[in-house]
Scaffold this motif. Structure first.
Motif, short mmCIF file in Angstrom:
data_model
loop_
_atom_site.label_atom_id
_atom_site.label_comp_id
_atom_site.label_asym_id
_atom_site.label_seq_id
_atom_site.Cartn_x
_atom_site.Cartn_y
_atom_site.Cartn_z
N LYS A 88 -12.84 7.43 -2.84
CA LYS A 88 -13.68 6.41 -2.24
C LYS A 88 -13.64 5.12 -3.07
N GLY A 89 -13.72 4.02 -2.37
CA GLY A 89 -13.80 2.71 -3.02
C GLY A 89 -14.61 1.77 -2.15
N ALA A 90 -15.19 0.75 -2.75
CA ALA A 90 -16.04 -0.16 -1.99
C ALA A 90 -15.25 -0.91 -0.92
N ARG A 91 -14.01 -1.27 -1.22
CA ARG A 91 -13.15 -1.98 -0.29
C ARG A 91 -11.71 -1.79 -0.73
N LEU A 92 -10.78 -2.12 0.13
CA LEU A 92 -9.38 -2.11 -0.27
C LEU A 92 -9.17 -3.20 -1.31
N ALA A 93 -8.77 -2.83 -2.50
CA ALA A 93 -8.63 -3.78 -3.60
C ALA A 93 -7.26 -4.45 -3.55
N LEU A 94 -7.05 -5.23 -2.48
CA LEU A 94 -5.79 -5.95 -2.28
C LEU A 94 -6.13 -7.35 -1.77
N HIS A 95 -5.62 -8.37 -2.45
CA HIS A 95 -6.02 -9.75 -2.17
C HIS A 95 -4.80 -10.66 -2.28
N ALA A 96 -4.53 -11.43 -1.22
CA ALA A 96 -3.44 -12.41 -1.23
C ALA A 96 -3.90 -13.62 -2.04
N TYR A 97 -3.55 -13.63 -3.31
CA TYR A 97 -4.16 -14.53 -4.28
C TYR A 97 -3.49 -15.90 -4.34
N ARG B 94 0.83 -1.21 0.00
CA ARG B 94 0.00 0.00 0.00
C ARG B 94 0.86 1.26 0.00
N VAL B 95 1.89 1.28 0.81
CA VAL B 95 2.78 2.46 0.89
C VAL B 95 3.57 2.62 -0.40
N HIS B 96 4.11 1.52 -0.90
CA HIS B 96 4.91 1.59 -2.12
C HIS B 96 4.10 2.07 -3.32
N LEU B 97 2.91 1.52 -3.50
CA LEU B 97 2.09 1.92 -4.65
C LEU B 97 1.64 3.37 -4.52
N ALA B 98 1.30 3.79 -3.31
CA ALA B 98 0.92 5.20 -3.10
C ALA B 98 2.08 6.12 -3.42
N SER B 99 3.32 5.68 -3.15
CA SER B 99 4.49 6.52 -3.42
C SER B 99 4.72 6.72 -4.90
N LEU B 100 4.16 5.83 -5.73
CA LEU B 100 4.26 5.98 -7.18
C LEU B 100 3.16 6.87 -7.74
N GLY B 101 2.23 7.26 -6.89
CA GLY B 101 1.07 8.00 -7.36
C GLY B 101 -0.03 7.09 -7.86
N HIS B 102 0.05 5.80 -7.50
CA HIS B 102 -0.95 4.81 -7.89
C HIS B 102 -1.43 4.06 -6.65
N PRO B 103 -2.13 4.74 -5.74
CA PRO B 103 -2.58 4.07 -4.52
C PRO B 103 -3.60 2.98 -4.81
N VAL B 104 -3.70 2.03 -3.90
CA VAL B 104 -4.66 0.95 -4.05
C VAL B 104 -6.08 1.51 -3.92
N VAL B 105 -6.95 1.10 -4.83
CA VAL B 105 -8.35 1.53 -4.79
C VAL B 105 -8.97 1.12 -3.46
N GLY B 106 -9.69 2.07 -2.84
CA GLY B 106 -10.37 1.77 -1.59
C GLY B 106 -9.51 1.82 -0.35
N ASP B 107 -8.25 2.27 -0.48
CA ASP B 107 -7.37 2.32 0.68
C ASP B 107 -7.79 3.45 1.61
N PRO B 108 -8.17 3.14 2.84
CA PRO B 108 -8.66 4.18 3.75
C PRO B 108 -7.55 5.03 4.37
N LEU B 109 -6.29 4.62 4.20
CA LEU B 109 -5.18 5.34 4.83
C LEU B 109 -4.31 6.11 3.86
N TYR B 110 -4.13 5.61 2.66
CA TYR B 110 -3.10 6.18 1.79
C TYR B 110 -3.65 6.83 0.53
N GLN B 111 -4.95 7.12 0.47
CA GLN B 111 -5.53 7.87 -0.65
C GLN B 111 -6.87 8.44 -0.21
N ASN B 112 -7.37 9.41 -0.95
CA ASN B 112 -8.58 10.12 -0.57
C ASN B 112 -9.82 9.72 -1.37
#
Length: 284
Positions: free
Chosen positions: A253-262, A233-251
């Motif tokens: 709105k998203g339905a959920r944090l779009a991050l999944h241990a696949y 989350r921190v690394h992607l936000a530092s590129l200007g591409h934060p994870v969709v739905g991240d409540p801490l590292y972007q402003n």
């Protein structure tokens, strides 16, 4: 607690003492109890610590529960558990989004560990935390089913021998694969957050592979060379591409944090079986 383990065909000749200490990472106190109680057998016969063990030997250990410390966890709801892989030593489950991995206080409930405690209680077993996923992250997560295997799984994790691949959806059009090598440290102004801190932070490396780029968002895979808190989350936000739905590292709105241990791949520490797990349905 009794464990019988068949040594794999790849097992090198070594003494029982070396096997317990160097291969299986049995704590010194427990090794002492095993020796003085004579609670180790090879092929159903007593064995001394200086004797050799070989491939295909059956090693049986009798360990007293009080030899290990265990923090009691309140049982939750077993119905919330989706098992991806399980044997007598470990279990991988599919963590839902929105629940914590484990309690921070003894009386806390509603975490994945509480629910897994209820599930394993029916087998008279207990879960032990190997690693964690953020509350907002879903997907495959590994637990030990006994304290005997716990330090071995911890070592595999530290040595990057447990492969984990994440799916993420990020804001913006990310068209090229990349490796993010930026140190991460704690945000002194907000204890919930981590920040890029090249001076005082810890080494953090994330490999990013683009699955599909759209005009406003991109679907990517991430693999970790290190395991820092909120690393992806921190690394992607530092590129200007934060994870969709991240409540801490972007402003946005998203339905959920779009991050999944696949995906998770590991070599079973006892059977040497290659375990390959996919946590469906994933993000796409």
């Amino acid at each position: 607690m009794e464990y019988s383990i068949v040594l794999p065909t790849s097992q090198k000749k070594m003494t029982l003492r070396e096997l317990l200490e160097k291969e299986w990472l049995v704590p010194r106190k427990v090794r002492h109890f095993l020796r003085v109680r004579k609670n180790v057998w090879r092929n159903h016969q007593p064995i001394n610590f200086h004797e050799f063990v070989y491939a295909n030997d059956i090693i049986t250990l009798q360990i007293e529960e009080e030899d290990y410390n265990y923090q009691n966890v309140t049982a939750g709801s077993k119905e919330n558990i989706t098992v991806l892989f399980e044997d007598e030593h470990l279990v991988v489950v599919n963590k839902p989004v929105g629940i914590k991995t484990h309690p921070n206080q003894p009386e806390e409930t509603g975490t994945l560990l509480n629910d897994l405690t209820a599930y394993l209680a029916e087998q008279d077993e207990r879960p032990y935390v190997v690693h964690r996923l953020d509350k907002e992250t879903s997907g495959a997560i590994l637990f030990a089913k006994n304290p005997f295997v716990l330090p071995i799984l911890g070592r595999l994790l530290e040595e990057k021998k447990i492969y984990r691949r994440y799916q993420a959806v990020v804001w913006g059009k990310l068209t090229q694969d990349c490796t993010i090598d930026k140190k991460i440290g704690r945000n002194r102004h907000d204890h919930r957050k981590q920040i890029i801190d090249e001076r005082h932070g810890k080494t953090a490396i994330t490999h990013v592979k683009v699955h599909q780029a759209h005009q406003k968002t991109s679907e990517i895979y991430c693999t970790l060379a290190t395991g820092r808190t909120h690393q992806i989350r921190v690394h992607l936000a530092s590129l200007g591409h934060p994870v969709v739905g991240d409540p801490l590292y972007q402003n946005k709105k998203g339905a959920r944090l779009a991050l999944h241990a696949y995906e998770m791949n590991l070599l079973h520490p006892f059977t040497q079986e290659q375990i390959q797990i996919t946590a469906q349905p994933g993000l796409w």
